[in-house]
Write a protein that holds these residues in place. Structure first.
Motif, PDB file in Angstrom:
ATOM      1  N   ILE A 185      15.942 -16.538  10.566  1.00 16.66           N
ATOM      2  CA  ILE A 185      16.602 -17.782  10.164  1.00 16.66           C
ATOM      3  C   ILE A 185      17.983 -17.515   9.570  1.00 16.66           C
ATOM      4  N   GLN A 186      18.098 -16.412   8.809  1.00 15.89           N
ATOM      5  CA  GLN A 186      19.361 -16.083   8.137  1.00 15.89           C
ATOM      6  C   GLN A 186      20.355 -15.373   9.051  1.00 15.89           C
ATOM      7  N   GLY A 187      19.941 -15.080  10.278  1.00 18.28           N
ATOM      8  CA  GLY A 187      20.831 -14.398  11.201  1.00 18.28           C
ATOM      9  C   GLY A 187      20.924 -12.914  10.973  1.00 18.28           C
ATOM     10  N   ASP A 188      19.937 -12.355  10.269  1.00 19.00           N
ATOM     11  CA  ASP A 188      19.954 -10.913   9.992  1.00 19.00           C
ATOM     12  C   ASP A 188      19.597 -10.114  11.243  1.00 19.00           C
ATOM     13  N   GLU A 189      18.841 -10.730  12.180  1.00 17.73           N
ATOM     14  CA  GLU A 189      18.582 -10.095  13.461  1.00 17.73           C
ATOM     15  C   GLU A 189      18.455 -11.160  14.542  1.00 17.73           C
ATOM     16  N   SER A 190      18.634 -10.744  15.771  1.00 23.10           N
ATOM     17  CA  SER A 190      18.610 -11.676  16.888  1.00 23.10           C
ATOM     18  C   SER A 190      17.180 -12.095  17.225  1.00 23.10           C
ATOM     19  N   PHE A 191      17.062 -13.185  17.966  1.00 26.27           N
ATOM     20  CA  PHE A 191      15.747 -13.668  18.379  1.00 26.27           C
ATOM     21  C   PHE A 191      15.049 -12.634  19.267  1.00 26.27           C
ATOM     22  N   ILE A 192      15.827 -11.972  20.126  1.00 20.44           N
ATOM     23  CA  ILE A 192      15.244 -10.964  21.022  1.00 20.44           C
ATOM     24  C   ILE A 192      14.668  -9.801  20.215  1.00 20.44           C
ATOM     25  N   ASP A 193      15.429  -9.309  19.219  1.00 22.94           N
ATOM     26  CA  ASP A 193      14.930  -8.215  18.376  1.00 22.94           C
ATOM     27  C   ASP A 193      13.726  -8.653  17.571  1.00 22.94           C
ATOM     28  N   TRP A 194      13.744  -9.899  17.133  1.00 21.16           N
ATOM     29  CA  TRP A 194      12.616 -10.432  16.356  1.00 21.16           C
ATOM     30  C   TRP A 194      11.351 -10.440  17.211  1.00 21.16           C
ATOM     31  N   ILE A 195      11.467 -10.858  18.460  1.00 22.30           N
ATOM     32  CA  ILE A 195      10.329 -10.865  19.379  1.00 22.30           C
ATOM     33  C   ILE A 195       9.868  -9.438  19.666  1.00 22.30           C
ATOM     34  N   LYS A 196      10.819  -8.519  19.833  1.00 21.42           N
ATOM     35  CA  LYS A 196      10.462  -7.116  20.091  1.00 21.42           C
ATOM     36  C   LYS A 196       9.637  -6.542  18.940  1.00 21.42           C
ATOM     37  N   ASP A 197       9.986  -6.924  17.714  1.00 20.58           N
ATOM     38  CA  ASP A 197       9.223  -6.451  16.553  1.00 20.58           C
ATOM     39  C   ASP A 197       7.768  -6.876  16.649  1.00 20.58           C
ATOM     40  N   LEU A 198       7.539  -8.091  17.137  1.00 24.28           N
ATOM     41  CA  LEU A 198       6.174  -8.625  17.210  1.00 24.28           C
ATOM     42  C   LEU A 198       5.326  -7.916  18.259  1.00 24.28           C
ATOM     43  N   CYS A 199       5.988  -7.340  19.247  1.00 22.68           N
ATOM     44  CA  CYS A 199       5.252  -6.639  20.300  1.00 22.68           C
ATOM     45  C   CYS A 199       4.571  -5.392  19.734  1.00 22.68           C
ATOM     46  N   GLY A 200       3.313  -5.247  20.001  1.00 26.18           N
ATOM     47  CA  GLY A 200       2.568  -4.087  19.517  1.00 26.18           C
ATOM     48  C   GLY A 200       2.185  -4.157  18.061  1.00 26.18           C
ATOM     49  N   CYS A 201       2.390  -5.319  17.437  1.00 28.30           N
ATOM     50  CA  CYS A 201       2.056  -5.470  16.015  1.00 28.30           C
ATOM     51  C   CYS A 201       0.534  -5.556  15.855  1.00 28.30           C
ATOM     52  N   ASP A 202      -0.005  -4.811  14.893  1.00 29.80           N
ATOM     53  CA  ASP A 202      -1.449  -4.797  14.641  1.00 29.80           C
ATOM     54  C   ASP A 202      -1.895  -5.839  13.620  1.00 29.80           C
ATOM     55  N   GLY A 203      -0.948  -6.450  12.914  1.00 31.60           N
ATOM     56  CA  GLY A 203      -1.340  -7.448  11.933  1.00 31.60           C
ATOM     57  C   GLY A 203      -0.198  -7.830  11.016  1.00 31.60           C
ATOM     58  N   PHE A 204      -0.504  -8.727  10.061  1.00 34.54           N
ATOM     59  CA  PHE A 204       0.497  -9.255   9.136  1.00 34.54           C
ATOM     60  C   PHE A 204       0.008  -9.100   7.702  1.00 34.54           C
ATOM     61  N   LEU A 205       0.960  -9.117   6.772  1.00 31.16           N
ATOM     62  CA  LEU A 205       0.629  -8.872   5.365  1.00 31.16           C
ATOM     63  C   LEU A 205      -0.355  -9.905   4.828  1.00 31.16           C
ATOM     64  N   TYR A 206      -0.104 -11.194   5.076  1.00 33.14           N
ATOM     65  CA  TYR A 206      -0.920 -12.261   4.488  1.00 33.14           C
ATOM     66  C   TYR A 206      -2.158 -12.598   5.322  1.00 33.14           C
ATOM     67  N   TYR A 207      -2.204 -12.082   6.549  1.00 31.20           N
ATOM     68  CA  TYR A 207      -3.221 -12.588   7.477  1.00 31.20           C
ATOM     69  C   TYR A 207      -4.491 -11.736   7.475  1.00 31.20           C
ATOM     70  N   PHE A 208      -5.604 -12.363   7.124  1.00 32.76           N
ATOM     71  CA  PHE A 208      -6.932 -11.785   7.273  1.00 32.76           C
ATOM     72  C   PHE A 208      -7.769 -12.782   8.076  1.00 32.76           C
ATOM     73  N   LYS A 209      -8.547 -12.287   9.027  1.00 32.21           N
ATOM     74  CA  LYS A 209      -9.338 -13.180   9.879  1.00 32.21           C
ATOM     75  C   LYS A 209     -10.283 -14.057   9.072  1.00 32.21           C
ATOM     76  N   ASP A 210     -10.768 -13.518   7.951  1.00 30.68           N
ATOM     77  CA  ASP A 210     -11.724 -14.285   7.148  1.00 30.68           C
ATOM     78  C   ASP A 210     -11.042 -15.126   6.069  1.00 30.68           C
ATOM     79  N   ASP A 211      -9.680 -15.094   6.025  1.00 30.62           N
ATOM     80  CA  ASP A 211      -8.958 -15.850   4.999  1.00 30.62           C
ATOM     81  C   ASP A 211      -7.551 -16.151   5.516  1.00 30.62           C
ATOM     82  N   ARG A 212      -7.460 -17.116   6.433  1.00 32.60           N
ATOM     83  CA  ARG A 212      -6.223 -17.363   7.166  1.00 32.60           C
ATOM     84  C   ARG A 212      -5.259 -18.326   6.481  1.00 32.60           C
ATOM     85  N   LYS A 213      -5.763 -19.166   5.593  1.00 30.56           N
ATOM     86  CA  LYS A 213      -4.930 -20.230   5.039  1.00 30.56           C
ATOM     87  C   LYS A 213      -3.660 -19.734   4.333  1.00 30.56           C
TER      88      LYS A 213
END
Length: 377
Positions: free
Chosen positions: A333-361
């Motif tokens: 959002i702040q323009g620190d990286e491009s949309f393409i680089d942002w999408i590339k980061d998501l590729c091969g990602c194993d998970g997220f800091l806040y995200y647990f399958k048993d506690d998604r909210k």
């Protein structure tokens, strides 16, 4: 009541991580949070009672009154301010409560100063960037290291908005003498041209042993948000970082710290050395990455403090890629990286800091809260 743990801090990722980590092991929590109302921690299905306070000191009388007939009630601070508050009032709290802290040499308030951390790190063999303590109004010599990074001397008494990376002496003088908003004292430190950082999280036990199960190697950062990490690899300890792990263990045993901690390093791509940057004597905001990696450090701390047997975990044996999703999205959002680089980061990602399958909210709540705040709703 002794099975319940008090989480003392703010309505932030540090507190959320503690509530989730303990809740996953069946430990109930009471969150005492400095906020008008909780919008993040309360989103977790593991959140129990939440008590909102105006400032940390306000919590002390409330805790003493509510738990006056209890013994050994565990409090886990989720930030520097709460940890220092517990230390300040430890004499009146010690009858009813137990909490982490220094038991041998010095105090938390002493070791939370970056100049004292640097002296301690030098004693135990870490590489240290050139560092100079400066106060607003001091004469700033021409020979300070440039480029440099300017940071508050005491993190909880400053703010990330005072952090600057500068390469001209006139800009350094102007920032310190005229632009500091939240602190009077800073550390001017040689800027390390890093290719990655390490955030080494662990737990120091009451018997003096120190446990560091995995490394958090941070490879991308939000440059517009005080270099906060966005992409990390949770990895088994390798020979490169093992020397620093050995030094951390000696340091913690030397001062007698008991509790959760993290120690941060930078890898200098120019000289291929690892440099110490700072110690956090409390739960780290990225601790949930270690939980994803198979080790629940807050629960181990709870078991140790309460005298329960320590649970055995099997840490991951191969590298896993994780993203701190809120900071990562802010970079887009702040323009620190491009949309393409942002999408590339998501590729091969194993998970997220806040995200647990048993506690998604909480994962969705963080984005909802940001949008709501931007719209002033």
């Amino acid at each position: 009541m002794n099975n319940k743990v008090i989480i003392f801090g703010d309505d932030c990722v540090n507190s959320l991580g503690l509530v989730q980590s303990l809740g996953r092991e069946g430990v109930e929590t009471i969150a005492v949070l400095k906020c008008r109302r909780s919008t993040l921690v309360k989103a977790s299905k593991y959140a129990g009672e939440i008590i909102c306070i105006a400032d940390y000191s306000e919590a002390i009388d409330m805790l003493l009154s509510r738990f006056q007939k209890e013994n050994n009630v565990l409090i886990i601070p989720s930030g520097d301010g709460p940890a220092l508050t517990l230390e300040k009032y430890k004499d009146c709290l010690s009858k009813n409560f137990i909490f982490e802290g220094i038991i041998k040499k010095g105090t938390l308030s002493h070791y939370m100063r970056k100049d004292n951390q640097i002296a301690l790190a030098k004693k135990h063999g870490f590489n240290i960037p050139v560092s100079i303590k400066i106060k607003r109004g001091d004469i700033i010599a021409d020979n300070i290291p440039l480029p440099c990074i300017i940071k508050p001397l005491i993190s909880c008494e400053g703010d990330k908005r005072d952090i600057r990376i500068l390469d001209k002496i006139e800009d350094v003088r102007n920032h310190i003498n005229h632009n500091l908003q939240f602190t009077e004292e800073v550390i001017i430190q040689q800027f390390i041209e890093k290719d990655y950082e390490y955030d080494m999280m662990g737990c120091s036990y009451t018997n003096g042993e120190v446990y560091i199960p995995l490394s958090d190697r941070m490879v991308k950062f939000n440059h517009k948000l005080a270099e906060t990490s966005t992409v990390s690899y949770i990895e088994p300890l390798d020979p490169e970082i093992q020397l620093e792990v050995d030094n951390i263990e000696r340091l913690m045993k030397d001062i007698g710290f008991v509790g959760l901690f993290s120690v941060e390093f930078m890898h200098n791509k120019k000289d291929n050395k690892i440099y110490f940057t700072e110690i956090n004597f409390r739960n780290d905001g990225e601790n949930s990455f270690i939980v994803h990696g198979g080790v629940n450090l807050p629960y181990l701390h709870y078991c140790d403090m309460m005298g329960h047997p320590l649970k055995e975990y099997n840490p991951i044996k191969e590298s896993k890629k994780y993203i701190w999703e809120g900071v990562h999205f802010s970079g887009l959002i702040q323009g620190d990286e491009s949309f393409i680089d942002w999408i590339k980061d998501l590729c091969g990602c194993d998970g997220f800091l806040y995200y647990f399958k048993d506690d998604r909210k909480p994962f969705f709540a963080q984005f909802y809260n940001k949008i709501k705040s931007k719209l002033h709703l």
